[in-house]
Design a protein around this motif. Structure first.
Motif, PDB file in Angstrom:
ATOM      1  N   PHE A  12       7.817  -2.312  -6.770  1.00 27.52           N
ATOM      2  CA  PHE A  12       6.602  -1.834  -7.568  1.00 27.52           C
ATOM      3  C   PHE A  12       5.967  -2.909  -8.060  1.00 27.52           C
ATOM      4  CE2 PHE A  12       4.883  -0.744 -11.734  1.00 27.52           C
ATOM      5  CZ  PHE A  12       3.820  -0.143 -11.183  1.00 27.52           C
ATOM      6  N   TYR A  13       6.446  -3.677  -8.835  1.00 26.95           N
ATOM      7  CA  TYR A  13       5.714  -4.837  -9.384  1.00 26.95           C
ATOM      8  C   TYR A  13       5.114  -5.836  -8.349  1.00 26.95           C
ATOM      9  CZ  TYR A  13       7.167  -3.803 -14.248  1.00 26.95           C
ATOM     10  OH  TYR A  13       7.443  -3.635 -15.463  1.00 26.95           O
ATOM     11  N   ARG A  14       5.653  -6.134  -7.214  1.00 27.05           N
ATOM     12  CA  ARG A  14       5.313  -6.916  -6.204  1.00 27.05           C
ATOM     13  C   ARG A  14       3.924  -6.289  -5.708  1.00 27.05           C
ATOM     14  NH1 ARG A  14       4.275  -7.877  -1.410  1.00 27.05           N
ATOM     15  NH2 ARG A  14       4.790  -6.085  -0.404  1.00 27.05           N
ATOM     16  N   ALA A  15       4.101  -4.908  -5.426  1.00 30.80           N
ATOM     17  CA  ALA A  15       3.022  -4.243  -4.977  1.00 30.80           C
ATOM     18  C   ALA A  15       1.644  -4.135  -5.707  1.00 30.80           C
ATOM     19  CB  ALA A  15       3.225  -2.865  -4.449  1.00 30.80           C
TER      20      ALA A  15
ATOM     21  N   SER B 145       1.453  10.967 -18.980  1.00 29.49           N
ATOM     22  CA  SER B 145       1.267  11.380 -17.479  1.00 29.49           C
ATOM     23  C   SER B 145       2.023  10.629 -16.391  1.00 29.49           C
ATOM     24  CB  SER B 145      -0.294  11.233 -17.091  1.00 29.49           C
ATOM     25  OG  SER B 145      -0.421  10.142 -16.962  1.00 29.49           O
ATOM     26  N   LYS B 146       2.006  11.103 -15.364  1.00 31.32           N
ATOM     27  CA  LYS B 146       2.513  10.389 -14.128  1.00 31.32           C
ATOM     28  C   LYS B 146       1.463  10.366 -13.212  1.00 31.32           C
ATOM     29  CE  LYS B 146       7.552  11.239 -14.861  1.00 31.32           C
ATOM     30  NZ  LYS B 146       7.702   9.943 -14.823  1.00 31.32           N
ATOM     31  N   ASN B 147       1.065   9.375 -12.527  1.00 26.07           N
ATOM     32  CA  ASN B 147       0.159   9.191 -11.574  1.00 26.07           C
ATOM     33  C   ASN B 147       0.553   8.055 -10.567  1.00 26.07           C
ATOM     34  OD1 ASN B 147      -2.185  10.989 -11.978  1.00 26.07           O
ATOM     35  ND2 ASN B 147      -2.440  10.152 -13.903  1.00 26.07           N
ATOM     36  N   ARG B 148       0.046   8.321  -9.423  1.00 24.93           N
ATOM     37  CA  ARG B 148       0.097   7.430  -8.409  1.00 24.93           C
ATOM     38  C   ARG B 148      -0.872   6.214  -8.585  1.00 24.93           C
ATOM     39  NH1 ARG B 148       0.565  11.973  -5.406  1.00 24.93           N
ATOM     40  NH2 ARG B 148       2.830  12.391  -4.513  1.00 24.93           N
ATOM     41  N   ILE B 149      -0.778   5.054  -8.293  1.00 26.96           N
ATOM     42  CA  ILE B 149      -1.819   3.883  -8.407  1.00 26.96           C
ATOM     43  C   ILE B 149      -2.943   4.325  -7.690  1.00 26.96           C
ATOM     44  CG2 ILE B 149      -2.290   1.494  -8.808  1.00 26.96           C
ATOM     45  CD1 ILE B 149      -0.845   2.159 -11.079  1.00 26.96           C
ATOM     46  N   ILE B 150      -2.413   4.520  -6.291  1.00 25.23           N
ATOM     47  CA  ILE B 150      -3.606   5.060  -5.409  1.00 25.23           C
ATOM     48  C   ILE B 150      -3.172   6.448  -4.755  1.00 25.23           C
ATOM     49  CG2 ILE B 150      -4.474   4.229  -3.188  1.00 25.23           C
ATOM     50  CD1 ILE B 150      -3.553   1.291  -3.533  1.00 25.23           C
TER      51      ILE B 150
ATOM     52  N   PHE C  38       0.858  -1.138  -0.131  1.00 24.77           N
ATOM     53  CA  PHE C  38       0.055  -0.027   0.037  1.00 24.77           C
ATOM     54  C   PHE C  38       1.085   1.203  -0.197  1.00 24.77           C
ATOM     55  CE2 PHE C  38      -2.406   3.197   2.034  1.00 24.77           C
ATOM     56  CZ  PHE C  38      -3.580   3.223   1.200  1.00 24.77           C
ATOM     57  N   ARG C  39       1.961   1.168   0.825  1.00 24.46           N
ATOM     58  CA  ARG C  39       2.697   2.457   0.765  1.00 24.46           C
ATOM     59  C   ARG C  39       3.555   2.630  -0.696  1.00 24.46           C
ATOM     60  NH1 ARG C  39       3.462   0.629   6.274  1.00 24.46           N
ATOM     61  NH2 ARG C  39       5.269  -0.668   5.608  1.00 24.46           N
ATOM     62  N   THR C  40       3.770   1.703  -1.267  1.00 23.76           N
ATOM     63  CA  THR C  40       4.452   1.629  -2.446  1.00 23.76           C
ATOM     64  C   THR C  40       3.819   2.299  -3.478  1.00 23.76           C
ATOM     65  OG1 THR C  40       6.044  -0.117  -1.995  1.00 23.76           O
ATOM     66  CG2 THR C  40       5.562   0.091  -4.161  1.00 23.76           C
TER      67      THR C  40
ATOM     68  N   SER D 211       3.015   5.882  -2.839  1.00 26.50           N
ATOM     69  CA  SER D 211       3.925   6.791  -3.094  1.00 26.50           C
ATOM     70  C   SER D 211       5.093   7.016  -4.373  1.00 26.50           C
ATOM     71  CB  SER D 211       5.186   6.673  -1.794  1.00 26.50           C
ATOM     72  OG  SER D 211       5.821   5.098  -2.176  1.00 26.50           O
ATOM     73  N   LEU D 212       4.787   5.958  -5.204  1.00 23.83           N
ATOM     74  CA  LEU D 212       5.400   6.202  -6.381  1.00 23.83           C
ATOM     75  C   LEU D 212       4.615   6.473  -7.554  1.00 23.83           C
ATOM     76  CD1 LEU D 212       7.557   2.678  -6.189  1.00 23.83           C
ATOM     77  CD2 LEU D 212       8.131   4.735  -5.141  1.00 23.83           C
ATOM     78  N   HIS D 213       5.249   7.466  -8.520  1.00 19.69           N
ATOM     79  CA  HIS D 213       4.392   7.680  -9.709  1.00 19.69           C
ATOM     80  C   HIS D 213       4.986   6.808 -10.502  1.00 19.69           C
ATOM     81  CE1 HIS D 213       4.374  11.602  -7.513  1.00 19.69           C
ATOM     82  NE2 HIS D 213       3.029  11.873  -8.196  1.00 19.69           N
ATOM     83  N   VAL D 214       3.673   6.494 -11.582  1.00 20.54           N
ATOM     84  CA  VAL D 214       3.961   5.584 -12.592  1.00 20.54           C
ATOM     85  C   VAL D 214       3.550   6.477 -14.078  1.00 20.54           C
ATOM     86  CG1 VAL D 214       3.070   3.298 -13.485  1.00 20.54           C
ATOM     87  CG2 VAL D 214       3.097   3.673 -11.020  1.00 20.54           C
TER      88      VAL D 214
END
Length: 458
Positions: free
Chosen positions: A372-375, A335-340, A311-313, A316-319
């Motif tokens: 990231f992939y694991r999350a 674009s760059k967006n966080r998944i959540i 969840f933290r990943t 916090s990370l932009h994809v």
């Protein structure tokens, strides 16, 4: 699928009222939480054409009375004591900034006229008193007078409870989370177009539950645009004001094929994705084409509980997302967006996930790629659990309306014939327009109840 007990889906958090009539109404409605101040409305069910559908009823608001006021000069606060025993504190500076007189406020636009450069942010007060009509009068050192209505002040109390109640009234942030057991709230398309109460119930359910089914629309193009006019206007994108979901040769979008669509939100390739989506079934496939939806907010909360690190990943990370092609015009989106997306309090606010448009460019340090992939896989696996997925089949004339920031939707593959091609028409709106119309409908319904007549539209 018609919904008979809708109130539990769309009820706002209700507040404690001193009005006997309000309390009587509240006791008649189960599953209602009580708090401090009266709510603007609550929902119930109404009977239309032999079916139970969405409805709304207005809840009278109790008037607030002021018992005493006094200036706390050392703290530069105005203390208001209420007849019901509570008290509120208001900063002098805030009161002067929000003077409601015609010199300081343009009432027709509810817009402030007083420039901040003219505001003394360290102001004191000369006089505070209660007027004969139970309003609060403040006389300032420059002899300017401000008069405040008791209800206006009470709604703007700075206590934590009052501020939370006001934010809930304005933005309806409380959500009803669901899984595969959900019976999708359903309303009549023509009723929503014609009746304010039906439209209010529809938009409240859309906000609370995230998805509402409308039945009875003509099975022809133009109905999503007509429905959007009930709210305001459509969101124009590179696919046009509306778009036709059909199996197309040389498709510029995976939705325009007959293949399976995995669960996704639309348009994360935009920095500000559309908030709401309408899909109208004009013709269904010969075989297959069932729709699937999951509650992305609920799934995110499950992820938070089951795998806090994932969840933290994802928060916090932009994809990177990409979309390119030609439709309404040619486009090349990036674009760059966080998944959540979460707010400052950690509350989930938006899901941005579309596997088809997730870019091969991944702007992450090497050590963050595998986490990231694991999350992401952990989140997707939760979404795809059978106990979390609602499956339904649209029929010609059905319109599904849903929260594109919250729901992930997909589709099973399908088979069509030349004489029976699957055809859905879609459109987008933004939540700003939806919430604006919802507040206006709430006001209209309150006025309608006060006047004792029904409002309809031709």
């Amino acid at each position: 699928m018609w919904m008979s007990t809708f109130a539990r889906f769309a009820l706002p958090v209700l507040q404690r009222s001193t009005s006997p009539l309000a309390l009587k109404a509240l006791r008649a409605c189960r599953r209602i939480e009580m708090a401090e101040v009266p709510p603007p409305f609550f929902l119930t069910t109404i009977h239309i054409r032999g079916h139970h559908t969405l409805g709304s009823a207005s809840l009278p608001m109790a008037r607030r009375s002021v018992r005493n006021v006094r200036a706390l000069d050392e703290d530069r606060l105005l203390e208001v004591e209420w007849e019901d025993g509570g008290q509120s504190l208001f900063p002098f500076t805030w009161l002067r900034d929000n003077c409601q007189c015609p010199v300081c406020t343009l009432q027709s636009a509810q817009a402030r006229l007083l420039p901040l450069s003219d505001l003394d942010v360290h102001t004191g007060v000369n006089v505070v008193e209660i007027t004969n009509d139970n309003k609060v009068l403040v006389v300032w050192p420059d002899h300017h007078n401000s008069v405040f209505d008791a209800d206006w002040l009470r709604k703007r109390c700075f206590s934590t409870t009052a501020r939370q109640a006001m934010q809930e009234e304005l933005f309806l942030n409380e959500r009803y989370y669901w899984d595969a057991k959900l019976r999708i709230p359903t309303a009549d398309y023509q009723e929503v177009l014609a009746d304010d109460k039906a439209a209010l119930a529809w938009l409240l359910a859309l906000r609370r539950v995230g998805i509402v089914y409308l039945k009875g629309a003509p099975a022809e193009q133009g109905q999503v645009a007509r429905l959007a006019e009930r709210i305001g206007y459509l969101r124009l994108t590179f696919y046009g004001h509306t778009w036709q979901v059909q199996d197309k040769p040389m498709a510029n979008n995976v939705a325009y094929t007959s293949g399976k669509l995995s669960l996704h939100t639309d348009y994360p390739a935009l920095n500000f994705p559309p908030g709401v989506q309408f899909l109208h079934c004009i013709n269904q496939a010969v075989k297959g084409g069932e729709s699937e939806v999951v509650d992305g907010f609920h799934m995110a909360e499950q992820l938070r509980r089951e795998d806090p690190e994932a969840f933290r990943t994802l928060t916090s990370l932009h994809v990177d997302f990409i979309d390119t092609g030609t439709d309404y015009c040619d486009f090349m989106l990036q674009s760059k967006n966080r998944i959540i997306d979460v707010d400052a309090e950690g509350r989930v606010m938006k899901i941005n996930y579309n596997n088809a448009t997730r870019d091969s460019v991944l702007d992450l340090p090497l050590h963050q790629v595998q986490p990231f992939y694991r999350a992401l896989r952990a989140y997707v696996d939760i979404m795809n659990r059978p106990e979390n997925v609602v499956t339904y089949t649209m029929q010609p004339g059905d319109i599904v309306t849903f929260d594109n920031w919250r729901l992930l939707h997909g589709r099973k593959n399908f088979i069509s014939r030349p004489d029976r091609l699957r055809h859905l028409e879609g459109a987008y709106l933004d939540w700003d327009e939806i919430m604006s119309r919802l507040r206006i409908l709430h006001r209209n319904v309150q006025e309608e109840v006060s006047c004792g007549h029904k409002t309809t539209f031709d």
